[in-house]
Structures are given as C-alpha cells and as structure tokens.
Write an enzyme that holds these catalytic residues in place. Structure first.
Site, PDB file in Angstrom:
ATOM      1  N   GLY A 133       7.190   7.617   5.946  1.00  0.00           N
ATOM      2  CA  GLY A 133       6.307   8.265   4.979  1.00  0.00           C
ATOM      3  C   GLY A 133       6.927   9.456   4.275  1.00  0.00           C
ATOM      4  O   GLY A 133       6.267  10.157   3.518  1.00  0.00           O
TER       5      GLY A 133
ATOM      6  N   ASP B  31       4.346  -4.527  -7.523  1.00  0.00           N
ATOM      7  CA  ASP B  31       3.697  -3.304  -7.028  1.00  0.00           C
ATOM      8  C   ASP B  31       4.204  -2.078  -7.777  1.00  0.00           C
ATOM      9  O   ASP B  31       3.648  -0.992  -7.629  1.00  0.00           O
ATOM     10  CB  ASP B  31       3.915  -3.133  -5.523  1.00  0.00           C
ATOM     11  CG  ASP B  31       5.380  -3.196  -5.133  1.00  0.00           C
ATOM     12  OD1 ASP B  31       6.035  -4.196  -5.465  1.00  0.00           O
ATOM     13  OD2 ASP B  31       5.879  -2.238  -4.519  1.00  0.00           O
ATOM     14  N   ASN B  32       5.236  -2.241  -8.580  1.00  0.00           N
ATOM     15  CA  ASN B  32       5.763  -1.133  -9.366  1.00  0.00           C
ATOM     16  C   ASN B  32       5.457  -1.297 -10.845  1.00  0.00           C
ATOM     17  O   ASN B  32       6.144  -0.735 -11.693  1.00  0.00           O
ATOM     18  CB  ASN B  32       7.276  -1.010  -9.153  1.00  0.00           C
ATOM     19  CG  ASN B  32       7.612  -0.632  -7.717  1.00  0.00           C
ATOM     20  OD1 ASN B  32       6.801  -0.031  -7.017  1.00  0.00           O
ATOM     21  ND2 ASN B  32       8.803  -0.999  -7.272  1.00  0.00           N
TER      22      ASN B  32
ATOM     23  N   ASP C  70       7.542   4.510 -10.554  1.00  0.00           N
ATOM     24  CA  ASP C  70       8.450   4.234  -9.451  1.00  0.00           C
ATOM     25  C   ASP C  70       9.913   4.363  -9.875  1.00  0.00           C
ATOM     26  O   ASP C  70      10.600   3.374 -10.134  1.00  0.00           O
ATOM     27  CB  ASP C  70       8.175   2.860  -8.831  1.00  0.00           C
ATOM     28  CG  ASP C  70       8.191   2.973  -7.322  1.00  0.00           C
ATOM     29  OD1 ASP C  70       9.174   3.535  -6.813  1.00  0.00           O
ATOM     30  OD2 ASP C  70       7.231   2.548  -6.667  1.00  0.00           O
TER      31      ASP C  70
ATOM     32  N   GLY D  59       0.824  -1.210   0.000  1.00  0.00           N
ATOM     33  CA  GLY D  59       0.000   0.000   0.000  1.00  0.00           C
ATOM     34  C   GLY D  59       0.852   1.250   0.000  1.00  0.00           C
ATOM     35  O   GLY D  59       2.067   1.204   0.192  1.00  0.00           O
TER      36      GLY D  59
ATOM     37  N   ARG E 241       3.214  13.530  -8.187  1.00  0.00           N
ATOM     38  CA  ARG E 241       3.268  12.610  -9.324  1.00  0.00           C
ATOM     39  C   ARG E 241       1.926  12.615 -10.048  1.00  0.00           C
ATOM     40  O   ARG E 241       0.872  12.497  -9.426  1.00  0.00           O
ATOM     41  CB  ARG E 241       3.594  11.211  -8.809  1.00  0.00           C
ATOM     42  CG  ARG E 241       3.683  10.161  -9.891  1.00  0.00           C
ATOM     43  CD  ARG E 241       4.419   8.937  -9.392  1.00  0.00           C
ATOM     44  NE  ARG E 241       3.698   8.213  -8.360  1.00  0.00           N
ATOM     45  CZ  ARG E 241       4.207   7.162  -7.709  1.00  0.00           C
ATOM     46  NH1 ARG E 241       5.435   6.749  -7.970  1.00  0.00           N
ATOM     47  NH2 ARG E 241       3.510   6.536  -6.791  1.00  0.00           N
TER      48      ARG E 241
HETATM   49  P1  AMP Z   1       9.061   0.824  -3.358  1.00  0.00           P
HETATM   50  O1  AMP Z   1      10.275   0.026  -3.098  1.00  0.00           O
HETATM   51  O2  AMP Z   1       9.326   2.275  -3.572  1.00  0.00           O
HETATM   52  O3  AMP Z   1       8.233   0.277  -4.459  1.00  0.00           O
HETATM   53  O4  AMP Z   1       8.172   0.743  -2.019  1.00  0.00           O
HETATM   54  C1  AMP Z   1       7.705  -0.474  -1.522  1.00  0.00           C
HETATM   55  C2  AMP Z   1       6.732  -0.258  -0.374  1.00  0.00           C
HETATM   56  O5  AMP Z   1       7.380   0.345   0.733  1.00  0.00           O
HETATM   57  C3  AMP Z   1       5.541   0.618  -0.701  1.00  0.00           C
HETATM   58  O6  AMP Z   1       4.421   0.095  -0.037  1.00  0.00           O
HETATM   59  C4  AMP Z   1       5.953   1.962  -0.116  1.00  0.00           C
HETATM   60  O7  AMP Z   1       4.833   2.762   0.175  1.00  0.00           O
HETATM   61  C5  AMP Z   1       6.695   1.524   1.138  1.00  0.00           C
HETATM   62  N1  AMP Z   1       7.673   2.539   1.560  1.00  0.00           N
HETATM   63  C6  AMP Z   1       8.863   2.816   0.991  1.00  0.00           C
HETATM   64  N2  AMP Z   1       9.502   3.820   1.641  1.00  0.00           N
HETATM   65  C7  AMP Z   1       8.695   4.188   2.655  1.00  0.00           C
HETATM   66  C8  AMP Z   1       8.780   5.172   3.693  1.00  0.00           C
HETATM   67  N3  AMP Z   1       9.831   5.996   3.802  1.00  0.00           N
HETATM   68  N4  AMP Z   1       7.757   5.254   4.572  1.00  0.00           N
HETATM   69  C9  AMP Z   1       6.687   4.429   4.463  1.00  0.00           C
HETATM   70  N5  AMP Z   1       6.543   3.504   3.519  1.00  0.00           N
HETATM   71  C10 AMP Z   1       7.529   3.378   2.615  1.00  0.00           C
HETATM   72 MG    MG Z   2       6.686   1.269  -5.309  1.00  0.00          MG
END
Ligand code: AMP
Ligand code: MG
Length: 487
Positions: free
Chosen positions: A122, A248-249, A258, A86, A172
């Site tokens: 976040g 998820d990407n 992403d 999510g 975005r």
């Molecule tokens: P990503 O590797 O960018 O595709 O992120 C994978 C998951 O990790 C997604 O659900 C993001 O929302 C979550 N996520 C990544 N970085 C953070 C962060 N700094 N705080 C909260 N959630 C994160």
């Molecule tokens: Mg992602």
C-alpha cells in the site's frame, strides 16, 4: 484549512467501495505543494504551515469532513482479466467543490494498505511519486486532460522495492476515479442493476447533458469513446507513451490517469516502449490507438447489461459505436497533426503528408518535440534549427517541399502561421534524462533539480534563453530508457 467536502460517492454509492484508513507515517515532511492547483480548487492554505500540510497530505491527520474509502474495481491487465483489483494503495479522502462548481476527488496514493491491497504494502516510493507530480503537471500545462498532483509528502518510512527507498505519498486530484475497470467490476460480480446505478451516477456527475438521452448508457459509451479518441490523439501528438493502458487505468472522464511507467520520447520511433514489464510492446507509442479501441470494446461489454435493459436494440448500436473508433480516432489525430504542421483546412493530401513525415522522422531519428519548433523557425526564414536536427542539412528536403505545397493552398502570413504552430508545439517537455536527474537528486534529499524542472514544464510553449538546456534531447544512449510501474 478547510475543505468544502461533499462526498457524493460515499453517500450515494454504498456497496461500490470499502472503508479504509491511512497508515500513520512516522515523520511526514512536505516535498512539494501545488499552490496554483490549490487556488483553482478554492483551498485556502494561507494559514497552513508546511508541517500541517505534510500531516494532512500524508494521512497522518484526517481533514474535517473526509470520508476515507477505497474504490472497488477490476480490469484487464495486459489483456488478462483480473476481477478483483481496487485501490490497493490509494485512499479517497472525499470530493471537494471548486469555486466554479466543478467537483474533484482528493485521493492519497501511497498511504498504506486497504482491503484491496492483496499482497502489496500500500506504499509508494519517492521516485514514482515525484514522477507522477512532474509529468501530470506537464500534461496539464500542455492542455491534456489529466489528474493532477496537489502535494507530495515524504513519510519518513522506508519502502522496500528492488531495494529500500524513502516512502512518499502523492495527493491526486481527479474529476473522478471512475474507471472502465469500475464498470467491469460491477458487471462481473453483480449485474445489470449495479451497472445501471454506476452509469447513472457517472452521467449525473460528468455528463449531465446525457441524462435525457433515449438510452443514457449508450450515450455514455459514445461520449467516453469520443473523449478517449481525443485523449490518445493528444498523447500521440506530443510523443507521449502512457505505458500501462490497462482498463483499470482508463478514466471515463477522459483524463490521463496512472503515471506509472509513462515517458515522452526524444528521437522518434513508432515502436517505442519504456515500461520494463511491457515485453511484447503491447502499449508502445504507435499501438496506443489500437489499445484504446480494445479498451473501449471492454467498456461496451461492461455497459451492455445496462444498455440492453433500456432497449435491446442498443446492443447493435453499441457495436457500431465501437466499430467507428478507428475512423473517429484518425479524424481527431489528423486534426492535431494539421495544427502542429500549421495547416488550417483539411485536405485529402494531409494523411499522406503526415505518414511521410513519420517515416522520415523515424528513418532519420529526429527529436520529435524539437522538430515541430524547428519547422516554425523555417517559416520565419531560419533553417538553422532544422538542419541541426538532421544528419544532413537537406535530409528532409522532399518532405519539406511537400509540406510547403500543402501550406500554399492557404493564404496565411508565415509569421502568423509560425506563431500558431508554436502555440501547440511545446518547446519544453519532461525529458527523460531531466526527470531521472531530478528524481535521483530528490531521493538523495536535494529537491532543487525537481523544482527547476517543474517550473520549466509548467511553461511549455514560450522560449526562454535561460532554459535552452531543457529543450534538447538527452544523449543517444547505448541502452534504451526504462521505466517502472512501482509507485
Ligand atoms: P497499477 O499497475 O498502478 O495500475 O496497479 C494495479 C493494481 O495493483 C491496483 O489495484 C493497485 O492498487 C495495486 N497495487 C499496485 N501497487 C501496490 C502496492 N504497493 N500495494 C498494494 N496494491 C498495489
Ligand atoms: Mg492503476
């Protein structure tokens, strides 16, 4: 400043998201604003000063008509399924309708925790925010389907990563944020009814022409497969390594999404990996088609309950669609390679010619982007550029002779052919050393290198003498270029 919000996901898809809010940044200040994109979206910002834009695009002020939410999704990360991901650091403000009727998500990324943040803060640091801005703008200019960046705002807060960095938020714009992982989430936790609801929504929003298909969910699979084949073929044709092709990407719209550890390669090497966390090379340059195939198989699995509900025979058809991917991809890829090489008609010899080219580029460590422009120069009678790229002037003579032979099957004026090649082969890409230089300066408060590079990568095809330095690869470094996920 008014947004023409029409928040269909919020309205029609209750239960598929969580309400969330932005954290108030302490001192938002505008780093970059994408005026051409604002115009394309029909956003009237004429009356908004930088301070207003900074407040709006950092989450400090909520625009009228926004219904902020965080999307629920799951995903296979490096092959392992996480049923609960999510938006952990992203917040959908809403959807806007552009003057041409196209619908876009407006999403803040880095605006603070949501119900899906797990242990994350976040937040986002300025470097990854500006990398996303630069590279997605470059991709848009290169004609690759992509999400885009509308704004980058410094929050005035520090974000703790391996050390403390200035925080930032990127806005975005995407044709939607529906991912393969969104389908996986509802298939894993709920079942057919939810998958059908999501599939129906996706068809209505992205592919209304499929609504009348005998099995719209199967038709959706087929369409998304076709878009992913084209997308990954375009990445390969540009030397782009996405770096984190987790499910998820993967956006079902077919847009690149992403921009974490992504980068373009300079000297060609098929196994190129930039991401610090991709230790096994799962998402290396040359494996991207296989990984796309794997991701589409996961998409098919998530859609199966819906496909089956319409017609049990659809399950076999879905399997056939997935099995057809390698051939579909090769066709899409060869089409692009042919255009890059100035070849018009398809010929049985093209595959061998292209395979031979990649072997030579790798053996001789040739700059991938520069090579295709140098080939066009050769057509104009100028061997200088290609000789400058090679260790010996005639190092690629056998391959070039084979290429001439393929060209001669068609009666095309070489000057016209060279112009067509220059129209698909960029001269300017966001070179790693330039991106790095821009991000380091920005973190220290100097946006000038970022702005200069952004202007260059927005015009990738037309040569300018004052931009010559942007067309050359970085120094061959002792250590390979490494990128990080941590937006
Ligand atoms: P990503 O590797 O960018 O595709 O992120 C994978 C998951 O990790 C997604 O659900 C993001 O929302 C979550 N996520 C990544 N970085 C953070 C962060 N700094 N705080 C909260 N959630 C994160
Ligand atoms: Mg992602």
């Amino acid at each position: 400043m008014n947004f023409a919000f029409d928040n269909s996901f919020h309205r029609d898809m209750e239960g598929f998201y969580a309400h969330a809010e932005a954290a108030a940044p302490s001192a938002p200040s505008l780093l970059a604003f994408n005026h051409p994109l604002a115009r394309r979206l029909g956003l009237d910002v004429a009356d908004a000063d930088d301070a207003t834009l900074a407040r709006l695009f950092s989450g400090q002020a909520l625009p009228e008509g926004a219904d902020p939410l965080a999307f629920a999704y799951a995903g296979h990360q490096f092959g392992h399924f996480s049923s609960q991901l999510g938006d952990g650091r992203a917040l959908l403000l809403g959807e806007i309708i552009a003057p041409d009727g196209a619908r876009f998500d407006v999403q803040l990324k880095g605006s603070g925790p949501t119900p899906f943040s797990r242990n994350g803060d976040g937040k986002a640091a300025i470097g990854p925010v500006l990398r996303e801005y630069l590279v997605s703008e470059a991709m848009a200019a290169l004609g690759v389907p992509t999400t885009r960046a509308l704004a980058a705002v410094a929050t005035g807060d520090r974000v703790q990563r391996e050390r403390a960095h200035p925080g930032a938020v990127v806005t975005r714009i995407a044709s939607s944020h529906i991912r393969v992982g969104t389908f996986q989430f509802f298939a894993a936790h709920f079942g057919a009814e939810h998958v059908i609801q999501l599939s129906d929504y996706t068809v209505r929003r992205h592919f209304p022409d499929l609504a009348g298909a005998a099995n719209p969910h199967l038709a959706l699979l087929e369409r998304v497969v076709a878009l992913q084949c084209e997308l990954v073929a375009s990445w390969l044709s540009l030397g782009f390594v996405h770096g984190v092709m987790n499910t998820d990407n993967v956006a079902v719209s077919g847009e690149t999404i992403d921009y974490g550890p992504c980068a373009f390669m300079d000297r060609f090497a098929a196994e190129t990996v930039f991401s610090s966390i991709d230790a096994n090379g799962r998402y290396s340059y040359a494996r991207q088609p296989q990984m796309m195939h794997w991701n589409m198989a996961r998409f098919a699995e998530a859609l199966l309950p819906a496909i089956h509900a319409v017609d049990p025979a659809g399950v076999e058809q879905a399997k056939a669609r997935i099995d057809a991917i390698p051939a579909l991809f090769r066709t899409a890829w060869l089409d692009r390679m042919r255009r890059k090489l100035g070849l018009g008609r398809a010929d049985d010899g093209d595959g061998a010619l292209v395979d031979g080219l990649f072997a030579d580029l790798e053996r001789l460590q040739v700059d991938f982007t520069g090579f295709f422009r140098a080939l066009a120069a050769l057509l104009r009678g100028d061997a200088g550029p290609i000789e400058a790229l090679l260790p010996e002037p005639d190092a690629m003579a056998p391959w070039i002779a084979g290429w001439w032979q393929q060209l001669e099957r068609e009666d095309v004026d070489p000057i016209e052919r060279a112009a067509a090649m220059d129209g698909v082969n960029p001269l300017y890409i966001p070179r790693n050393h330039r991106v790095e230089e821009a991000l380091v300066a920005a973190e220290a408060g100097d946006m000038a290198p970022f702005e200069a590079l952004l202007e260059v990568v927005r015009h990738p095809f037309v040569a300018r003498t004052d931009w010559a330095a942007y067309a050359t690869p970085g120094p061959a470094e002792a250590a390979p270029y490494v990128t990080f996920c941590g937006t």
